[in-house]
Design a protein around this motif. Sequence first.
Motif, mmCIF file in Angstrom:
data_model
loop_
_atom_site.group_PDB
_atom_site.id
_atom_site.type_symbol
_atom_site.label_atom_id
_atom_site.label_comp_id
_atom_site.label_asym_id
_atom_site.label_seq_id
_atom_site.Cartn_x
_atom_site.Cartn_y
_atom_site.Cartn_z
ATOM 1 N N HIS A 1 -4.083 1.586 -2.320
ATOM 2 C CA HIS A 1 -3.062 2.108 -2.228
ATOM 3 C C HIS A 1 -2.425 1.134 -1.824
ATOM 4 N N ALA A 2 -2.495 1.625 -0.410
ATOM 5 C CA ALA A 2 -1.500 1.258 1.026
ATOM 6 C C ALA A 2 -1.594 -0.665 0.177
ATOM 7 N N ILE A 3 -2.276 -1.261 -0.372
ATOM 8 C CA ILE A 3 -2.541 -2.489 -0.667
ATOM 9 C C ILE A 3 -1.634 -2.810 -1.356
ATOM 10 N N THR A 4 -1.571 -1.928 -2.725
ATOM 11 C CA THR A 4 -0.814 -2.206 -3.508
ATOM 12 C C THR A 4 0.602 -1.881 -3.827
ATOM 13 N N SER A 5 0.667 -1.102 -2.985
ATOM 14 C CA SER A 5 2.202 -0.713 -2.214
ATOM 15 C C SER A 5 2.745 -1.696 -1.440
ATOM 16 N N ALA A 6 2.262 -2.547 -0.820
ATOM 17 C CA ALA A 6 2.805 -3.091 0.138
ATOM 18 C C ALA A 6 3.190 -5.020 -0.821
#
Length: 556
Positions: A131-136
């Motif tokens: 989710h963090a990678i998707t958001s970044a």
Amino acid sequence: MKTDVQIAQEAKMKPITEIADALGINEQELEPYGRYKAKVSLDVLDRLEADPDGKLILVTAINPTPAGEGKTTVNVGLSMGLNKIGKKTVTALREPSLGPVFGIKGGAAGGGYAQVVPMEDINLHFTGDFHAITSAHNLLAAMLDNHIHQGNQLEIDPKRIVWKRVLDMNDRALRNIIIGLGGRMDGFVRQSGFDITVASEIMAILCLATSLSDLKNRLSRMVVAYNQDGEAVTAGDLGATGAMALLLKDAIMPNLVQTIENTPAFLHGGPFANIAHGCNSVMATKVALKLADYVVTEAGFGADLGAEKFFDIKCREADLKPDATVLVATIRALKMNGGVPKGDLGVENLSALEAGLVNLERHLENIEKFGVPAVVAINKFPTDTEAEIQLLTEKCAAKGVDVVLTDVFTKGGEGGVELAKKVVEICETKTSNYAPLYEVDGTIEEKITKIATEIYRADHVEFTSAGRKQIAQIAQLGLDKMPICMAKTQYSFSDNPALLGAPTGFNLTVREVKVSAGAGFIVALTGDIMTMPGLPKTPAANNMDITENGEIIGLS
């Protein structure tokens, strides 16, 4: 036999604090996510910098087939087997993506009595890294579009934007979309699309970075578009680096869990194994090597993709020195490579097995090119006959390669003890002379041709006119002196998934070449490689549920 999820839910897990303490991780270096999951601070590397590294073991496999090979299952079983014979061992794996979990592949936590747990959490949201990678990734996309809307000071060419958006789900309807529809305050209209999160360059960067500062440097170098003069526009040019790093501040730390038998396991990152390098993070591997005598890791798909990229990209970038390779195969899969339909794989067929052995033999020859000693692990199925096992053992012995039968799926670590003993023997009696296949200073065409002819056995490499133009542009930008990441079907040595066994007499066509400047490699696309998969006719999601008492059904 019980289902994977039933076995996992019955596992007697230890609190993650106990697992960490046994490894030698200090309390202040651990950030628990509940009782059985934790993040591990990169401070461990600073504290143990002077300590020697453990032995690094790569688990790879023959080309995958619908018959199943069980690479992750053998990885987990081997790590448990090594612990059983008194070797302090850690397994290091990738995190599963939600797309395959709900699609056709299912989870990626091993199987049977050789699993990492808590399996349900690992296969679902886990610690939120994806989710963090998707958001970044999507923050950068939003900042790119906003820059153009607000006046476009960088003179970005809207027709040469190469940064899509991502989502951790299989959704073919998002492959090609039109964005910016509506009024003049709704952005500019252009064609775009979505890739799956594991295809994001940020995922590859997270898995190759060696520190927070290295992560930020790599993020800043990512090429997102080209300006009107054909010059690269990067994430750093857009001023997005700091905010992306902030979103990734927790994701950068390796995740610690355990196997069913309480062997420590680092699960961190999950890049695609064809359009990216398909290995778990460098940071997780390096932390594990400081904490254990043996670290068992793996690379995605067959050795022609996974092992080649592990050796040529990950080990080169991170200065890792692998000590041994385990090549996983099943008699069922070898018979399929020998021409047997899936429905007939349970019937003894020595001629088909012998015909399919060419796939195994070629992978062994390729591993030898990297100077790393190997052993073949046969992942046992109930339908395997004594005659088939004997034939396979004799054929490998004739080539000077050891074969070990493993039964970790039904016996756990006990079923991996013989393989563990063989791995230790190799590490103690044989010297690994690891070296990459090629030097990065060659031209892009030379490096691609080296991989295609020596690993795949192609006669010739054909570059489309678009591919040659892209190669020239990458060289003009000074970004050509990097390793090659081949995007190719996993099912065959060739770019044709129907050519099983060990095909020869074919040409490999490179249709597109693009640079992943932040990750530090050049992607050469062959065949029809999807960066946003679709769901099958009957997705695995159709059979999943949770009951009122919390029992999970259908997850595997």
